[in-house]
Scaffold this motif. Structure first.
Motif, PDB file in Angstrom:
ATOM      1  N   ALA A  53       0.813  -1.213   0.000  1.00 23.63           N
ATOM      2  CA  ALA A  53       0.000   0.000   0.000  1.00 23.63           C
ATOM      3  C   ALA A  53       0.849   1.267   0.000  1.00 23.63           C
ATOM      4  O   ALA A  53       0.315   2.352  -0.024  1.00 23.63           O
ATOM      5  N   GLU A  54       2.172   1.150   0.028  1.00 18.91           N
ATOM      6  CA  GLU A  54       3.032   2.321  -0.020  1.00 18.91           C
ATOM      7  C   GLU A  54       3.205   2.752  -1.468  1.00 18.91           C
ATOM      8  O   GLU A  54       3.925   2.132  -2.233  1.00 18.91           O
ATOM      9  N   ASP A 100      -4.145   3.801 -19.338  1.00 18.35           N
ATOM     10  CA  ASP A 100      -5.110   4.261 -18.333  1.00 18.35           C
ATOM     11  C   ASP A 100      -5.733   5.586 -18.756  1.00 18.35           C
ATOM     12  O   ASP A 100      -6.950   5.769 -18.675  1.00 18.35           O
ATOM     13  N   VAL A 150      -2.413   6.684 -14.624  1.00 15.12           N
ATOM     14  CA  VAL A 150      -1.354   6.105 -13.799  1.00 15.12           C
ATOM     15  C   VAL A 150      -0.960   4.751 -14.364  1.00 15.12           C
ATOM     16  O   VAL A 150      -1.810   3.949 -14.730  1.00 15.12           O
ATOM     17  N   GLU A 175       0.896   9.551  -3.454  1.00 13.47           N
ATOM     18  CA  GLU A 175      -0.480  10.025  -3.247  1.00 13.47           C
ATOM     19  C   GLU A 175      -1.210  10.228  -4.570  1.00 13.47           C
ATOM     20  O   GLU A 175      -2.406   9.992  -4.671  1.00 13.47           O
ATOM     21  N   TRP A 176      -0.489  10.641  -5.608  1.00 12.47           N
ATOM     22  CA  TRP A 176      -1.131  10.907  -6.895  1.00 12.47           C
ATOM     23  C   TRP A 176      -1.635   9.637  -7.584  1.00 12.47           C
ATOM     24  O   TRP A 176      -2.359   9.713  -8.571  1.00 12.47           O
ATOM     25  N   VAL A 177      -1.278   8.467  -7.082  1.00 16.20           N
ATOM     26  CA  VAL A 177      -1.828   7.224  -7.635  1.00 16.20           C
ATOM     27  C   VAL A 177      -3.317   7.151  -7.316  1.00 16.20           C
ATOM     28  O   VAL A 177      -4.129   6.767  -8.155  1.00 16.20           O
ATOM     29  N   GLN A 178      -3.694   7.536  -6.106  1.00 16.03           N
ATOM     30  CA  GLN A 178      -5.107   7.522  -5.705  1.00 16.03           C
ATOM     31  C   GLN A 178      -5.844   8.785  -6.144  1.00 16.03           C
ATOM     32  O   GLN A 178      -6.999   8.726  -6.510  1.00 16.03           O
ATOM     33  N   LYS A 179      -5.172   9.922  -6.070  1.00 14.38           N
ATOM     34  CA  LYS A 179      -5.810  11.210  -6.395  1.00 14.38           C
ATOM     35  C   LYS A 179      -5.184  11.747  -7.674  1.00 14.38           C
ATOM     36  O   LYS A 179      -4.370  12.666  -7.646  1.00 14.38           O
ATOM     37  N   GLN A 180      -5.610  11.187  -8.783  1.00 18.62           N
ATOM     38  CA  GLN A 180      -5.035  11.569 -10.068  1.00 18.62           C
ATOM     39  C   GLN A 180      -5.577  12.916 -10.524  1.00 18.62           C
ATOM     40  O   GLN A 180      -6.777  13.153 -10.450  1.00 18.62           O
ATOM     41  N   TYR A 223       5.979   3.628 -10.548  1.00 14.68           N
ATOM     42  CA  TYR A 223       4.722   4.336 -10.735  1.00 14.68           C
ATOM     43  C   TYR A 223       4.973   5.507 -11.676  1.00 14.68           C
ATOM     44  O   TYR A 223       5.964   6.224 -11.525  1.00 14.68           O
TER      45      TYR A 223
END
Length: 169
Positions: free
Chosen positions: A23-24, A61, A38, A27-32, A121
């Motif tokens: 899960a590390e 994507d 991504v 942040e921009w992976v979740q909040k694109q 990523y």
């Protein structure tokens, strides 16, 4: 070259001190951000390949966010009957889904790269006016050359939009 060295530094720095928690991730992976995709790819023996595949997955994507056609089919079959004094029944359900994406991504560039927990990523963002801005910022071109290139870029954009309007399958 500087980016590759930075990526290598991040890779070795992260690989040596990270935990095994998947899960590390950045942040921009979740909040694109808008108009961004991504890409995630596991780093194996070649960090250059991981970077390439991560960026291509980011473009995929992004493409799916801009246009995706979904075809789905659901089949449901049921039969029942009786033989002698015993009943029988049979059920069969099947579902098939296909997602297709076809997009031309002129001006899509990797905006961010990160290595965390053995994964590369990438954040790939679309900058539709990037080509026009780049031409405007060129100092070596005369005004006439700059205007001609800008007109060509605008025509290419119009052609792209027309092609997308005609895109059926």
């Amino acid at each position: 070259m500087k980016k590759l060295l930075l990526v290598l530094f991040l890779f070795f720095n992260t690989a040596c001190g990270s935990s095994s928690n998947i899960a590390e991730f950045p942040e921009w992976v979740q909040k694109q951000p808008d108009l961004c995709g991504v890409g995630i790819y596991k780093v194996r023996s070649n960090i250059g390949s991981a970077r390439t595949f991560s960026i291509e997955r980011g473009r995929t994507d992004l493409s799916r966010k801009l246009e995706t056609k979904v075809k789905a089919m659901v089949r449901d079959y049921e039969e029942s009957g009786e033989t002698g004094n015993e009943g029988f029944g049979e059920d069969l359900s099947r579902s098939v889904f296909v997602n297709l994406s076809k997009t031309t991504l002129n001006g899509s560039n990797p905006s961010k790269l990160s290595v965390s927990n053995g994964y590369m990523y990438s954040l790939v963002c679309l900058k539709p006016d990037g080509l026009t801005e780049a031409i405007e910022n060129m100092n070596k071109l005369s005004n006439a050359q700059r205007q001609a290139l800008t007109r060509r870029a605008e025509k290419a954009q119009i052609q792209l939009e027309k092609q997308m309007e005609r895109y059926e399958d």
